[in-house]
Design a protein around this motif. Structure first.
Motif, short mmCIF file in Angstrom:
data_model
loop_
_atom_site.label_atom_id
_atom_site.label_comp_id
_atom_site.label_asym_id
_atom_site.label_seq_id
_atom_site.Cartn_x
_atom_site.Cartn_y
_atom_site.Cartn_z
N PRO A 11 0.66 -1.57 0.18
CA PRO A 11 -0.32 0.23 -0.15
C PRO A 11 0.71 1.69 0.01
CG PRO A 11 0.14 -0.42 2.34
CD PRO A 11 0.54 -1.88 1.41
N GLN A 12 0.04 2.64 -0.11
CA GLN A 12 1.34 3.08 -0.56
C GLN A 12 1.75 3.79 1.64
OE1 GLN A 12 -1.62 7.08 0.04
NE2 GLN A 12 -0.45 8.58 -0.77
N GLY A 13 2.73 4.09 1.00
CA GLY A 13 3.42 4.33 2.39
C GLY A 13 4.24 3.20 3.33
N ALA A 14 4.12 2.16 2.62
CA ALA A 14 5.04 1.13 3.04
C ALA A 14 6.02 0.87 2.89
CB ALA A 14 3.99 -0.25 2.26
N GLY A 15 6.56 2.50 1.70
CA GLY A 15 8.17 1.91 2.19
C GLY A 15 8.46 1.31 0.80
N LYS A 16 8.45 0.76 -0.31
CA LYS A 16 8.66 0.40 -1.31
C LYS A 16 9.81 1.20 -1.84
CE LYS A 16 4.53 1.14 -3.18
NZ LYS A 16 3.49 1.37 -1.38
N SER A 17 9.46 2.08 -2.83
CA SER A 17 10.85 2.87 -2.95
C SER A 17 12.52 3.13 -2.11
CB SER A 17 10.13 4.32 -3.46
OG SER A 17 9.38 4.57 -4.55
N ALA A 152 -3.39 0.04 8.70
CA ALA A 152 -3.11 1.34 7.64
C ALA A 152 -3.89 2.99 8.56
CB ALA A 152 -5.03 1.43 7.51
N ALA A 153 -3.59 2.63 9.71
CA ALA A 153 -3.18 3.67 10.66
C ALA A 153 -2.24 4.16 11.12
CB ALA A 153 -4.02 3.80 11.40
N SER A 154 -1.46 3.10 10.76
CA SER A 154 0.14 3.57 11.11
C SER A 154 0.66 4.05 9.35
CB SER A 154 0.89 2.02 10.78
OG SER A 154 2.55 2.03 11.04
N LEU A 155 0.08 3.66 8.17
CA LEU A 155 -0.07 4.46 7.23
C LEU A 155 -0.13 5.62 6.88
CD1 LEU A 155 -0.13 1.32 4.74
CD2 LEU A 155 2.20 2.19 5.91
N ALA A 156 -1.09 6.25 7.29
CA ALA A 156 -1.24 7.50 7.64
C ALA A 156 -0.60 8.20 8.67
CB ALA A 156 -3.23 6.98 8.07
N GLU A 157 -0.45 7.81 9.42
CA GLU A 157 -0.20 8.94 10.51
C GLU A 157 1.85 8.91 9.68
OE1 GLU A 157 2.61 8.75 14.58
OE2 GLU A 157 1.08 6.90 14.35
N ARG A 158 2.00 7.82 9.07
CA ARG A 158 3.79 8.21 8.51
C ARG A 158 3.46 9.57 7.25
NH1 ARG A 158 6.23 3.51 6.41
NH2 ARG A 158 5.88 2.26 7.73
N LEU A 159 1.78 8.63 6.03
CA LEU A 159 1.90 9.86 5.07
C LEU A 159 1.53 11.52 6.04
CD1 LEU A 159 -0.19 7.66 3.22
CD2 LEU A 159 2.07 8.57 2.82
N CYS A 161 3.30 12.25 8.02
CA CYS A 161 3.78 13.59 8.73
C CYS A 161 4.99 13.82 7.16
CB CYS A 161 5.20 13.20 9.40
SG CYS A 161 4.36 11.98 11.39
N LEU A 162 5.09 13.13 6.68
CA LEU A 162 5.31 13.50 4.77
C LEU A 162 4.65 14.22 4.47
CD1 LEU A 162 6.54 10.19 3.45
CD2 LEU A 162 8.49 11.98 4.63
N GLY A 163 3.26 15.25 4.97
CA GLY A 163 2.70 16.21 4.34
C GLY A 163 1.99 15.77 3.16
N ARG A 164 1.88 14.18 3.08
CA ARG A 164 1.33 13.94 1.77
C ARG A 164 -0.19 13.74 2.00
NH1 ARG A 164 5.17 8.92 0.41
NH2 ARG A 164 3.56 8.43 -1.21
N ALA A 165 -1.49 13.43 1.00
CA ALA A 165 -2.72 13.82 0.85
C ALA A 165 -3.09 12.12 1.60
CB ALA A 165 -3.37 13.54 0.14
N VAL A 166 -3.97 11.66 2.64
CA VAL A 166 -4.50 10.33 2.74
C VAL A 166 -5.60 9.86 2.83
CG1 VAL A 166 -4.80 9.44 5.86
CG2 VAL A 166 -2.49 10.86 5.11
N ASP A 167 -6.02 8.60 1.73
CA ASP A 167 -7.44 7.89 2.24
C ASP A 167 -7.52 6.68 2.41
OD1 ASP A 167 -9.94 6.89 1.71
OD2 ASP A 167 -9.63 7.83 -1.37
#
Length: 209
Positions: A11-17, A152-159, A161-167
């Motif tokens: 998912p988004q924010g999981a650290g793939k890159s 999802a809650a963990s990823l939302a918090e991470r995103l 903090c990075l200033g990225r949109a969260v759904d």
């Protein structure tokens, strides 16, 4: 593929890159990001080229559009011509086509999927993606925790903090077991830093090649 391909999904924010960069450095392999190459691959589909031609006939400078504006323009012209449902099917085929084209690159290599490129609802695209991943030496799904809500809650918090949109609704869906292509190996990363995850995956990959 002339050498092994390691695919990183999640998912988004999981650290793939981030994990992909560090894993590539540890293995001495190149890294290819689907997000970096997808725009060229989208344009390999005849329906996308036809939609671009229609936009040009309407005096829209396709090449000058920002990415979001480009997709909005494509959606408008395809929806107008074939209906909104057709656009959403085409958009899924575009994403999966880009992912599969990156998996076809010469190995050894790390291929990290941008969020959404593994998201499928159509049986045909899901099957095509699973076939492509089955040819990889290793295909890994990265996610913080097994439970969708907690992940999802963990990823939302991470995103955030990075200033990225969260759904969060989409995040919860992407963290559910049903969202994963069949056959991928799930790695729950918890609170590990990308380097520690890369160390774990490097050992896994080196044991496979």
């Amino acid at each position: 593929m002339s050498g092994p391909i390691v695919a990183l999904l999640g998912p988004q924010g999981a650290g793939k890159s981030s994990v992909g960069r560090q894993l590539a450095a540890r293995l001495g392999w190149p890294q290819h990001s689907v997000d970096a190459h997808c725009w060229a691959h989208y344009r390999e589909l005849p329906e996308v080229l036809a939609a671009e031609d229609e936009l040009r006939r309407r005096a829209i400078a396709v090449e000058e559009l920002a990415r979001r504006a480009y997709l909005d323009a494509l959606a408008a012209v395809v929806g107008e011509t074939h209906g909104e449902a057709h656009w959403w099917r085409l958009w899924e085929r575009m994403r999966v086509h880009a992912a599969l084209r990156c998996l076809e690159r010469e190995g050894p290599a790390i291929v990290d999927f941008g969020a959404g490129h593994a998201r499928t609802q159509l049986a045909s695209t899901r099957a095509a993606l699973q076939d492509g991943l089955a040819r990889c030496e290793v295909a890994v799904w990265l996610q913080p925790w097994p439970e969708a809500e907690r992940a999802a809650a963990s990823l939302a918090e991470r995103l955030r903090c990075l200033g990225r949109a969260v759904d969060e609704r989409t995040l919860r869906g992407d963290c559910s077991p049903e969202a994963r292509p069949r056959g991928v190996e799930v790695v729950y990363t918890g609170e590990l830093e990308p380097g520690a995850v890369a160390d774990r995956l490097a050992a896994r990959v080196q044991g496979s090649v």
